[in-house]
Design a protein around this motif. Structure first.
Motif, PDB file in Angstrom:
ATOM      1  N   THR A  64       0.653  -1.732   0.135  1.00  0.00           N
ATOM      2  CA  THR A  64      -0.290  -0.169  -0.306  1.00  0.00           C
ATOM      3  C   THR A  64       0.961   1.115   0.317  1.00  0.00           C
ATOM      4  N   ALA A  65       0.732   2.183  -1.039  1.00  0.00           N
ATOM      5  CA  ALA A  65       1.622   3.067  -1.468  1.00  0.00           C
ATOM      6  C   ALA A  65       0.611   4.555  -2.584  1.00  0.00           C
ATOM      7  N   VAL A  66       0.980   5.099  -2.235  1.00  0.00           N
ATOM      8  CA  VAL A  66       0.953   5.795  -3.635  1.00  0.00           C
ATOM      9  C   VAL A  66       2.568   5.758  -4.623  1.00  0.00           C
ATOM     10  N   TYR A  67       1.931   5.517  -6.167  1.00  0.00           N
ATOM     11  CA  TYR A  67       2.898   4.176  -6.775  1.00  0.00           C
ATOM     12  C   TYR A  67       2.909   5.788  -7.960  1.00  0.00           C
ATOM     13  N   TYR A  68       4.460   5.953  -7.930  1.00  0.00           N
ATOM     14  CA  TYR A  68       4.401   7.506  -9.010  1.00  0.00           C
ATOM     15  C   TYR A  68       5.100   6.912 -10.338  1.00  0.00           C
ATOM     16  N   CYS A  69       5.404   7.617 -11.485  1.00  0.00           N
ATOM     17  CA  CYS A  69       5.609   6.836 -12.612  1.00  0.00           C
ATOM     18  C   CYS A  69       6.993   7.984 -12.641  1.00  0.00           C
ATOM     19  N   ASN A  70       8.059   6.987 -13.251  1.00  0.00           N
ATOM     20  CA  ASN A  70       9.432   8.066 -13.783  1.00  0.00           C
ATOM     21  C   ASN A  70      10.049   8.258 -14.548  1.00  0.00           C
ATOM     22  N   ALA A  71      10.579   9.254 -15.555  1.00  0.00           N
ATOM     23  CA  ALA A  71      11.334   8.827 -16.951  1.00  0.00           C
ATOM     24  C   ALA A  71      12.190   9.754 -16.736  1.00  0.00           C
ATOM     25  N   VAL A  72      13.016   9.381 -17.225  1.00  0.00           N
ATOM     26  CA  VAL A  72      14.734  10.487 -18.382  1.00  0.00           C
ATOM     27  C   VAL A  72      14.437  10.022 -19.257  1.00  0.00           C
ATOM     28  N   VAL A  73      14.093  11.684 -19.664  1.00  0.00           N
ATOM     29  CA  VAL A  73      13.547  11.698 -20.979  1.00  0.00           C
ATOM     30  C   VAL A  73      15.101  12.795 -21.898  1.00  0.00           C
ATOM     31  N   ILE A  74      15.956  12.497 -22.744  1.00  0.00           N
ATOM     32  CA  ILE A  74      17.182  12.672 -22.966  1.00  0.00           C
ATOM     33  C   ILE A  74      16.731  13.592 -24.400  1.00  0.00           C
ATOM     34  N   ALA A  75      17.811  15.111 -24.776  1.00  0.00           N
ATOM     35  CA  ALA A  75      17.046  15.868 -25.645  1.00  0.00           C
ATOM     36  C   ALA A  75      18.738  16.447 -25.460  1.00  0.00           C
ATOM     37  N   GLY A  76      19.407  16.604 -26.853  1.00  0.00           N
ATOM     38  CA  GLY A  76      20.660  17.223 -27.154  1.00  0.00           C
ATOM     39  C   GLY A  76      21.529  17.013 -26.140  1.00  0.00           C
ATOM     40  N   GLY A  77      22.030  15.887 -26.001  1.00  0.00           N
ATOM     41  CA  GLY A  77      22.323  15.132 -24.653  1.00  0.00           C
ATOM     42  C   GLY A  77      22.347  15.813 -23.015  1.00  0.00           C
ATOM     43  N   ARG A  78      21.132  16.010 -22.616  1.00  0.00           N
ATOM     44  CA  ARG A  78      20.901  16.746 -21.647  1.00  0.00           C
ATOM     45  C   ARG A  78      19.699  15.805 -21.194  1.00  0.00           C
ATOM     46  N   LEU A  79      19.821  15.229 -20.135  1.00  0.00           N
ATOM     47  CA  LEU A  79      19.254  14.409 -19.076  1.00  0.00           C
ATOM     48  C   LEU A  79      17.646  15.479 -18.264  1.00  0.00           C
ATOM     49  N   ASP A  80      16.163  14.869 -18.871  1.00  0.00           N
ATOM     50  CA  ASP A  80      15.966  15.547 -17.699  1.00  0.00           C
ATOM     51  C   ASP A  80      14.761  14.423 -17.072  1.00  0.00           C
ATOM     52  N   ASN A  81      14.403  14.845 -15.747  1.00  0.00           N
ATOM     53  CA  ASN A  81      13.992  13.253 -15.387  1.00  0.00           C
ATOM     54  C   ASN A  81      12.087  14.513 -14.569  1.00  0.00           C
ATOM     55  N   TYR A  82      10.916  13.345 -14.840  1.00  0.00           N
ATOM     56  CA  TYR A  82       9.659  13.239 -14.966  1.00  0.00           C
ATOM     57  C   TYR A  82       9.492  12.917 -14.097  1.00  0.00           C
ATOM     58  N   TRP A  83       8.033  13.550 -13.657  1.00  0.00           N
ATOM     59  CA  TRP A  83       7.383  12.024 -12.411  1.00  0.00           C
ATOM     60  C   TRP A  83       5.654  12.475 -12.854  1.00  0.00           C
ATOM     61  N   GLY A  84       4.806  11.476 -12.348  1.00  0.00           N
ATOM     62  CA  GLY A  84       3.718  11.938 -12.875  1.00  0.00           C
ATOM     63  C   GLY A  84       3.027  11.761 -11.543  1.00  0.00           C
ATOM     64  N   GLN A  85       1.596  12.281 -11.297  1.00  0.00           N
ATOM     65  CA  GLN A  85       1.159  12.609 -10.060  1.00  0.00           C
ATOM     66  C   GLN A  85       0.507  11.578  -9.344  1.00  0.00           C
ATOM     67  N   GLY A  86       1.027  10.689 -10.005  1.00  0.00           N
ATOM     68  CA  GLY A  86       1.502   9.566  -8.464  1.00  0.00           C
ATOM     69  C   GLY A  86      -0.505   8.846  -8.259  1.00  0.00           C
ATOM     70  N   THR A  87      -0.554   7.658  -8.075  1.00  0.00           N
ATOM     71  CA  THR A  87      -1.836   6.812  -7.928  1.00  0.00           C
ATOM     72  C   THR A  87      -1.678   6.064  -6.760  1.00  0.00           C
ATOM     73  N   GLN A  88      -2.801   5.971  -6.150  1.00  0.00           N
ATOM     74  CA  GLN A  88      -2.674   4.837  -4.690  1.00  0.00           C
ATOM     75  C   GLN A  88      -3.432   3.624  -4.897  1.00  0.00           C
ATOM     76  N   VAL A  89      -2.157   2.999  -4.002  1.00  0.00           N
ATOM     77  CA  VAL A  89      -3.085   1.668  -3.932  1.00  0.00           C
ATOM     78  C   VAL A  89      -3.057   1.429  -3.133  1.00  0.00           C
TER      79      VAL A  89
END
Length: 122
Positions: free
Chosen positions: A93-118
């Protein structure tokens, strides 16, 4: 702008299953590419912990507590990551968050979802 939208959380009895999905928008192949994607979870008063991660090539890694029960997968064409959760336990039981690393122009950016309760009931 990259956004992650999660779905699939809910209430389930112990021993049951749920599948989480997370789809990224704003990925344009000529500009950026989706790198590793993963799922984290957090309960109140505790740090967010990594549950599972999958690279673009499909290599996976799991926290020990979910090995053999959870499976992470992805569809690169749909920029979507999934988390199949079987044999769920109340301690999942927790809030589950999606995470993604996006690569653009040699840079790595980190993104998060809003979370979903389980929530897993005993």
């Amino acid at each position: 702008q990259v956004q992650l939208v999660e779905s699939g959380g809910g209430l389930v009895q112990a021993g049951g299953s749920l599948q989480l999905s997370c789809t990224a928008s704003g990925i344009i192949s000529s500009i950026n590419v989706m790198g590793s994607m993963g799922w984290y979870r957090q309960v109140p008063g505790k740090q967010r912990e990594l549950v599972a991660v999958i690279t673009r090539a499909g290599s996976t890694n799991y926290v020990d507590s979910v090995k053999g029960r959870f499976t992470i997968s992805r569809d690169n064409a749909k920029n979507t990551v999934y988390l199949q959760m079987n044999s769920l336990k109340p301690e999942d039981t927790a809030v589950y968050y999606c995470n993604a690393v996006v690569i653009a122009g040699g840079r790595l950016d980190n993104y998060w979802g809003q979370g979903t309760q389980v929530t897993v009931s005993s």
